[in-house]
Design a protein around this motif. Structure first.
Motif, PDB file in Angstrom:
ATOM      1  N   GLY A 130       2.490  19.054   5.641  1.00 19.38           N
ATOM      2  CA  GLY A 130       0.684  18.212   4.699  1.00 19.38           C
ATOM      3  C   GLY A 130       0.199  19.366   4.259  1.00 19.38           C
ATOM      4  O   GLY A 130      -1.053  18.960   3.881  1.00 19.38           O
ATOM      5  N   SER A 131       0.029  20.555   5.205  1.00 15.00           N
ATOM      6  CA  SER A 131      -0.970  21.527   5.446  1.00 15.00           C
ATOM      7  C   SER A 131      -0.406  22.905   4.653  1.00 15.00           C
ATOM      8  O   SER A 131       0.298  23.469   5.793  1.00 15.00           O
ATOM      9  CB  SER A 131      -1.390  21.450   6.854  1.00 15.00           C
ATOM     10  OG  SER A 131      -2.032  20.345   7.269  1.00 15.00           O
ATOM     11  N   ILE A 132      -1.512  23.310   4.518  1.00 16.91           N
ATOM     12  CA  ILE A 132      -0.985  25.256   4.207  1.00 16.91           C
ATOM     13  C   ILE A 132      -2.188  25.794   4.719  1.00 16.91           C
ATOM     14  O   ILE A 132      -3.358  25.299   5.044  1.00 16.91           O
ATOM     15  CB  ILE A 132      -1.059  25.320   2.676  1.00 16.91           C
ATOM     16  CG1 ILE A 132       0.377  24.535   1.652  1.00 16.91           C
ATOM     17  CG2 ILE A 132      -1.282  26.607   2.550  1.00 16.91           C
ATOM     18  CD1 ILE A 132      -0.252  25.012   0.040  1.00 16.91           C
ATOM     19  N   THR A 156       7.894  14.695   0.512  1.00 20.60           N
ATOM     20  CA  THR A 156       6.505  15.539   0.435  1.00 20.60           C
ATOM     21  C   THR A 156       5.662  15.543  -0.021  1.00 20.60           C
ATOM     22  O   THR A 156       5.457  14.495  -0.802  1.00 20.60           O
ATOM     23  CB  THR A 156       7.219  17.202  -0.100  1.00 20.60           C
ATOM     24  OG1 THR A 156       6.091  18.092  -0.413  1.00 20.60           O
ATOM     25  CG2 THR A 156       7.568  16.422  -1.383  1.00 20.60           C
ATOM     26  N   PRO A 157       4.119  15.311   0.103  1.00 16.26           N
ATOM     27  CA  PRO A 157       3.038  15.136   0.127  1.00 16.26           C
ATOM     28  C   PRO A 157       2.682  16.345  -1.270  1.00 16.26           C
ATOM     29  O   PRO A 157       1.685  16.065  -1.762  1.00 16.26           O
ATOM     30  CB  PRO A 157       1.716  15.325   0.915  1.00 16.26           C
ATOM     31  CG  PRO A 157       2.460  16.194   1.992  1.00 16.26           C
ATOM     32  CD  PRO A 157       3.796  16.485   1.763  1.00 16.26           C
ATOM     33  N   TRP A 158       3.261  17.245  -1.326  1.00 11.35           N
ATOM     34  CA  TRP A 158       2.906  18.437  -2.588  1.00 11.35           C
ATOM     35  C   TRP A 158       3.364  18.217  -4.124  1.00 11.35           C
ATOM     36  O   TRP A 158       5.088  17.544  -3.846  1.00 11.35           O
ATOM     37  CB  TRP A 158       3.401  19.578  -1.921  1.00 11.35           C
ATOM     38  CG  TRP A 158       2.853  20.424  -0.984  1.00 11.35           C
ATOM     39  CD1 TRP A 158       3.356  19.942   0.755  1.00 11.35           C
ATOM     40  CD2 TRP A 158       1.421  20.429  -0.826  1.00 11.35           C
ATOM     41  NE1 TRP A 158       3.143  20.301   1.665  1.00 11.35           N
ATOM     42  CE2 TRP A 158       1.482  20.625   1.440  1.00 11.35           C
ATOM     43  CE3 TRP A 158       0.961  21.049  -1.479  1.00 11.35           C
ATOM     44  CZ2 TRP A 158       0.694  20.704   1.926  1.00 11.35           C
ATOM     45  CZ3 TRP A 158      -0.324  21.276  -0.818  1.00 11.35           C
ATOM     46  CH2 TRP A 158      -0.600  21.326   1.056  1.00 11.35           C
ATOM     47  N   PHE A 176      -4.112  18.245  -4.202  1.00 16.24           N
ATOM     48  CA  PHE A 176      -4.952  18.400  -2.748  1.00 16.24           C
ATOM     49  C   PHE A 176      -5.769  18.923  -3.102  1.00 16.24           C
ATOM     50  O   PHE A 176      -6.954  18.736  -3.010  1.00 16.24           O
ATOM     51  CB  PHE A 176      -3.968  20.049  -1.842  1.00 16.24           C
ATOM     52  CG  PHE A 176      -4.214  21.751  -2.846  1.00 16.24           C
ATOM     53  CD1 PHE A 176      -5.367  22.107  -2.729  1.00 16.24           C
ATOM     54  CD2 PHE A 176      -3.584  21.915  -4.127  1.00 16.24           C
ATOM     55  CE1 PHE A 176      -6.633  23.175  -2.998  1.00 16.24           C
ATOM     56  CE2 PHE A 176      -4.621  23.013  -5.177  1.00 16.24           C
ATOM     57  CZ  PHE A 176      -5.284  23.064  -4.037  1.00 16.24           C
ATOM     58  N   PRO A 229      -1.999  16.241   0.976  1.00 14.76           N
ATOM     59  CA  PRO A 229      -2.193  16.965   1.431  1.00 14.76           C
ATOM     60  C   PRO A 229      -3.459  18.461   1.658  1.00 14.76           C
ATOM     61  O   PRO A 229      -4.458  17.713   0.844  1.00 14.76           O
ATOM     62  CB  PRO A 229      -0.595  17.814   0.562  1.00 14.76           C
ATOM     63  CG  PRO A 229      -0.465  17.826  -0.749  1.00 14.76           C
ATOM     64  CD  PRO A 229      -1.689  15.850  -0.961  1.00 14.76           C
ATOM     65  N   VAL A 230      -3.579  19.082   2.567  1.00 12.92           N
ATOM     66  CA  VAL A 230      -4.763  19.947   3.093  1.00 12.92           C
ATOM     67  C   VAL A 230      -4.046  21.204   2.575  1.00 12.92           C
ATOM     68  O   VAL A 230      -3.077  21.988   3.114  1.00 12.92           O
ATOM     69  CB  VAL A 230      -5.344  19.550   3.877  1.00 12.92           C
ATOM     70  CG1 VAL A 230      -6.292  20.076   4.591  1.00 12.92           C
ATOM     71  CG2 VAL A 230      -5.553  18.266   3.860  1.00 12.92           C
ATOM     72  N   VAL A 231      -4.900  21.969   2.039  1.00  7.04           N
ATOM     73  CA  VAL A 231      -5.147  23.525   2.328  1.00  7.04           C
ATOM     74  C   VAL A 231      -6.621  24.297   3.088  1.00  7.04           C
ATOM     75  O   VAL A 231      -7.638  23.783   2.461  1.00  7.04           O
ATOM     76  CB  VAL A 231      -5.098  24.280   0.515  1.00  7.04           C
ATOM     77  CG1 VAL A 231      -5.776  25.679   0.936  1.00  7.04           C
ATOM     78  CG2 VAL A 231      -3.859  23.816  -0.143  1.00  7.04           C
TER      79      VAL A 231
END
Lengths: 403, 403
Positions: free
Chosen positions: B229-231, A3-5, B169, B202-204
């Motif tokens: 990779g996204s929230i 996971t990238p998190w 992020f 990752p990206v928010v």
């Protein structure tokens, strides 16, 4: 896992509530649940709220539906300051009142501005589970204060400088504590606050149940004894509705600006619509007529549960009569484990909360919490009778008890 | 000060917003404020909300007024998952949707589970002030990504491993960004997300303004390109009402449980009543009829402001035409300072937000933000004319400009 998190360190301490997971099982239809701390839905003033929604959306729709001040709706802040002064002797001005999204948010904001990783926070033994959950992400070191039937002992507080130096605050619930139902006597309040001042450890006073007294009206708040050393948390969840998520914090002027900044960062403000509707319902003294009806209902429930406990619980169970609030706290006979017995209880169609959930350390496996406000007296009798059978079966070995 | 309270280390980083303090001055009656990011109150569907309150309190008062699930109201979660899939290509199931108390709370929860003291968080230059405020208590190291008229550059993202190793992020606003009004083209979205995957950051994705498009419908979300990779953060504040404080987070399944625990700790749940009322309003396609009326209104406002800016602003002011959203971003001629000029502007009966507030580092003193949605076109023309006079006076030396 790929996971990238990367989680924050604090997230490792935030664990799924085992209790919550267990209680999901208890959501089966028809179960007699004495687990949840839910107020009786029969006490919700639906017609008054309906009329208030209509009035707010007729008289001030643009204001109620727009962004609003982070501090809260001014008339509600004035109301709160006046009420705690009149009822429990807290001397605060409206500009010390911060409206929160339930008192749970008050606990989160307090943790945010006062807790550092490894710095002690003192709590009662046992204490409110939701407070432990609110403070935990800020990584305090919980210190469990020795407590008796009136709450933490003054000796435990006086020992803080040696046992938990640098304690940021004590988190205390003086009225019909969740989970034990206990109440601090006036003498204990005096002694606790004298000890707090002596060791210079301030107090966060949580009072969601204070209005739910059955026998004697509430005693003056802890905060009435040391204004600059006290934060007070109030709530509308138990006297009006929890579904609006409305509470308030009263803080010393030295702390208020930081709490306000934390509030802005957390959710900008509590819904203005909800604040105006609640104010519209309560502004003309509605609570003075409404709360006595809740008290009468809950007192009858308490009496029904006390009678059923006396009748059905096996020898060796220990409990006190709560003078208000929503909970009985039962200690099972030696050899029984409330957590281990829960699946059996759920199978028998009842639910309770194992007491172990409410300890910051050294949980008591023999304790359990029963709510007496969600079920009717008839269902309470039925549920307690089942509990009695489950416990007797366990004692008689038809289910192997866990030591 | 002789106080028993010790503040958390993080509290030292939480400062009173200078902007907020300045803007309090702008609350004088009759001022033409282009400062606040307030939606026009004329867009609030008051009658629909009134009818929905009535229906919810008639059909399901006990459920709406009781404690509710921390995840949110199930039909609303289903609605949100279906809508982002249809509109912007996000592939998520309802169990990935967490209802929040406004998208500001989404930012707070994200910060809580992902930020550690000193760990980098990458933001656009400039970026949304409220996000900086939400993350700050968790003590990240903000890294400002080089940005142009389409947002952060792919090169800046590819440089993250060397310039800000361990970035937790990126916080991105692809649609009509607050404060600049800029939008990421489809090619930029591709390049940004390709770079994000390449560096495994990752990206928010925050999208409060995506529905407010004037010329072309919104492009597929960043999250449609890298689901795990996204929230994604959504909000009802700009398309229905901000006064209900209702938003939602869509998170990868690997992160959802931690977000949910953070939500429980923060306020137990978002008011069930508010969720049910909003669902009642929108469930039959109301937004498909309502949002176009907001777009038409805001587009007319934008056109009025663009015309007035062309007419009244002195030579050397730089701005782009926003394709949606709520804001113009103006860069003043050399020698002018938007913060220093604000008191003069307020004296002349207008208000704006100095752009410096929106930078994590190296603020641009010449930038300012104007909202075009709160005032009517007539008042916008009047306000911009005053702004033009204030700027011309400053350039002509009748007020000493600050270098």
């Amino acid at each position: 896992m790929n996971t990238p998190w990367t989680l924050a360190n604090r997230a490792a301490r935030m664990n799924p509530s085992i209790i919550r997971e267990i209680l999901k099982v208890t959501e089966k239809p028809g179960i007699l649940s004495m687990a949840g701390g839910l107020p009786s839905a029969d006490t919700f003033p639906v017609e008054e709220i309906k009329a208030a929604c209509e009035r707010v959306l007729t008289d001030s729709p643009r204001e109620a539906l727009q962004y609003a001040a982070s501090e809260g709706f001014a008339p509600l802040r004035e109301w709160a300051a006046a009420r705690v002064k009149r009822e429990i002797g807290i001397d605060a001005t409206p500009d010390q009142v911060l409206v929160t999204s339930g008192s749970q948010q008050g606990l989160d904001l307090v943790g945010k501005i006062l807790c550092d990783a490894g710095a002690p926070v003192a709590v009662e033994t046992p204490t409110y589970l939701g407070a432990l959950q609110a403070f935990t992400p800020y990584e305090p070191l919980f210190h469990s204060l020795d407590s008796d039937l009136e709450g933490p002992t003054p000796e435990a507080i006086r020992a803080l400088p040696t046992q938990a130096a640098g304690t940021r605050f004590m988190y205390l619930l003086p009225n019909y504590q969740n989970p034990t139902g206990r109440v601090m006597s006036n003498a204990r309040r005096d002694a606790v606050m004298e000890a707090a001042r002596a060791v210079n450890v301030p107090v966060v006073e949580d009072n969601p149940y204070g209005d739910l007294w059955f026998d004697e009206p509430p005693l003056p708040a802890l905060g009435s004894r040391w204004a600059e050393g006290s934060i007070y948390l109030g709530s509308f969840s138990k006297i009006l509705t929890p579904g609006f998520r409305l509470g308030y914090v009263i803080a010393p002027k030295a702390l208020y600006p930081k709490l306000l900044q934390a509030k802005q960062a957390a959710d900008l403000h509590t819904p203005g619509f909800n604040q105006r509707v609640v104010y519209e319902v309560i502004k003309d003294g509605f609570l003075d007529r409404h709360i006595p009806t809740i008290r009468a209902r809950y007192k009858a429930n308490r009496d029904a549960m006390a009678e059923a406990l006396t009748q059905h619980l096996p020898e060796g169970c220990d409990w006190q009569m709560p003078k208000g609030g929503m909970f009985f706290w039962i200690r099972l006979p030696e050899g029984l484990n409330a957590m281990a017995l829960l699946p059996t209880a759920v199978e028998a169609n009842i639910a309770y909360v194992p007491g172990a959930a409410f300890y910051a350390a050294n949980p008591d496996p023999r304790a359990l919490r029963l709510s007496f406000v969600t079920l009717t007296p008839e269902k309470i009798r039925e549920g307690v009778a089942i509990l009695g059978r489950v416990l007797n079966d366990a004692l008689n070995g038809s289910h192997a008890p866990t030591p």
